[in-house]
Design a protein around this motif. Structure first.
Motif, PDB file in Angstrom:
ATOM      1  N   PRO A 132      13.896  32.497   2.342  1.00 52.42           N
ATOM      2  CA  PRO A 132      13.434  31.114   2.188  1.00 52.42           C
ATOM      3  C   PRO A 132      13.324  30.675   0.736  1.00 52.42           C
ATOM      4  O   PRO A 132      13.506  29.488   0.437  1.00 52.42           O
ATOM      5  N   ILE A 133      13.049  31.614  -0.191  1.00 50.22           N
ATOM      6  CA  ILE A 133      12.948  31.248  -1.606  1.00 50.22           C
ATOM      7  C   ILE A 133      14.312  30.801  -2.131  1.00 50.22           C
ATOM      8  O   ILE A 133      14.432  29.777  -2.818  1.00 50.22           O
ATOM      9  N   ALA A 134      15.360  31.545  -1.797  1.00 47.02           N
ATOM     10  CA  ALA A 134      16.708  31.171  -2.222  1.00 47.02           C
ATOM     11  C   ALA A 134      17.145  29.871  -1.554  1.00 47.02           C
ATOM     12  O   ALA A 134      17.818  29.040  -2.176  1.00 47.02           O
ATOM     13  N   GLU A 135      16.764  29.686  -0.305  1.00 48.71           N
ATOM     14  CA  GLU A 135      17.116  28.453   0.409  1.00 48.71           C
ATOM     15  C   GLU A 135      16.458  27.250  -0.245  1.00 48.71           C
ATOM     16  O   GLU A 135      17.087  26.199  -0.429  1.00 48.71           O
ATOM     17  N   ALA A 136      15.184  27.366  -0.622  1.00 42.46           N
ATOM     18  CA  ALA A 136      14.479  26.270  -1.282  1.00 42.46           C
ATOM     19  C   ALA A 136      15.110  25.955  -2.634  1.00 42.46           C
ATOM     20  O   ALA A 136      15.271  24.789  -3.004  1.00 42.46           O
ATOM     21  N   ALA A 137      15.470  27.001  -3.378  1.00 43.16           N
ATOM     22  CA  ALA A 137      16.098  26.797  -4.687  1.00 43.16           C
ATOM     23  C   ALA A 137      17.446  26.100  -4.541  1.00 43.16           C
ATOM     24  O   ALA A 137      17.782  25.191  -5.313  1.00 43.16           O
ATOM     25  N   ASP A 138      18.216  26.501  -3.534  1.00 44.43           N
ATOM     26  CA  ASP A 138      19.523  25.883  -3.308  1.00 44.43           C
ATOM     27  C   ASP A 138      19.369  24.431  -2.872  1.00 44.43           C
ATOM     28  O   ASP A 138      20.122  23.553  -3.319  1.00 44.43           O
ATOM     29  N   LEU A 139      18.384  24.153  -2.014  1.00 48.43           N
ATOM     30  CA  LEU A 139      18.163  22.785  -1.554  1.00 48.43           C
ATOM     31  C   LEU A 139      17.765  21.875  -2.720  1.00 48.43           C
ATOM     32  O   LEU A 139      18.283  20.762  -2.866  1.00 48.43           O
ATOM     33  N   CYS A 140      16.848  22.357  -3.557  1.00 50.78           N
ATOM     34  CA  CYS A 140      16.407  21.559  -4.712  1.00 50.78           C
ATOM     35  C   CYS A 140      17.551  21.354  -5.696  1.00 50.78           C
ATOM     36  O   CYS A 140      17.725  20.254  -6.247  1.00 50.78           O
TER      37      CYS A 140
END
Length: 236
Positions: A132-140
């Motif tokens: 989820p941390i990588a997903e949030a970074a990619d989304l932002c």
């Protein structure tokens, strides 16, 4: 055309604990209903207890199969168990994955608004996503690339976020103090039973802690703000 920002987060993986919780809640509801139907005179507690367990069971179902998070170029929509809310990108300050340390999920994601408040993003966590941390970074990063938002730090928003965090801490501690009051009243009632003295009614036993919690919150919130003001580097 999907520009990379359009995403949906929902309960694709059913966590085994969900089924365990539903079975346990169903058993508690059945016991409560059976007890209520076999008693000649119903009390308020005989109806309220199974109703409470039923409410919890319905909430678990809705959180698992109805709640979800939608991301589009217009903003982020959070569909919870009962209501749906949408934030435009101009109202969004950031998305952060935080460590809860206890409970499940361990790494939930939160949307932070420019007003400093946060809201949980359903199914944006390690139970549904591998990272989820990588997903949030990619989304932002995708939102910044498209010009939808900015990662610029704003001191006034950060201060609002810290203020809301202190308020949540005050509520959590006030709720804990309310539980202590409940335990103290239960001990008192057990003592009254052993000494053949009148005990508190169910409504009074529940009402006293509910009245104490707001008082505890006001006191703890004021204390938290006082301590924060003393720690502030801007204070003379």
């Amino acid at each position: 055309m999907n520009d990379g920002v359009e995403r949906e987060y929902r309960g694709r993986r059913v966590v085994p604990m969900v089924y365990v919780s539903l079975v346990g809640l169903a058993v508690m509801v059945a016991i409560g209903v059976l007890k209520a139907t076999t008693l000649s005179g119903l009390k308020a507690s005989d109806v309220m207890v199974p109703a409470l367990w039923l409410f919890l069971g319905v909430r678990v179902v809705l959180e698992q199969w109805r709640a979800r998070t939608f991301v589009t170029a217009d903003g982020i929509t959070v569909r919870g168990p009962l209501r749906t809310r949408t934030w435009a990108w101009t109202e969004i300050y950031g998305i952060r994955v935080e460590d809860r340390r206890r409970g499940s999920p361990r790494w939930p994601a939160y949307l932070y608004g420019t007003d400093g408040r946060r809201v949980r993003l359903p199914h944006f966590d390690e139970l549904q996503l591998g990272d989820p941390i990588a997903e949030a970074a990619d989304l932002c990063a995708t939102a910044v690339r498209l010009g939808l938002t900015s990662l610029e730090t704003r001191p006034e928003v950060e201060e609002r976020i810290r203020r809301e965090a202190r308020r949540r801490t005050a509520w959590q501690r006030a709720s804990g103090a309310g539980v202590v009051v409940v335990v103290a009243l239960l001990v008192r009632d057990f003592w009254m039973i052993f000494t053949d003295r009148p005990t508190l009614s169910f409504l009074l036993l529940l009402g006293i802690p509910l009245l104490c919690i707001p008082v505890f919150f006001l006191l703890l919130d004021r204390l938290g703000e006082t301590l924060a003001a003393r720690r502030s580097p801007s204070r003379a």
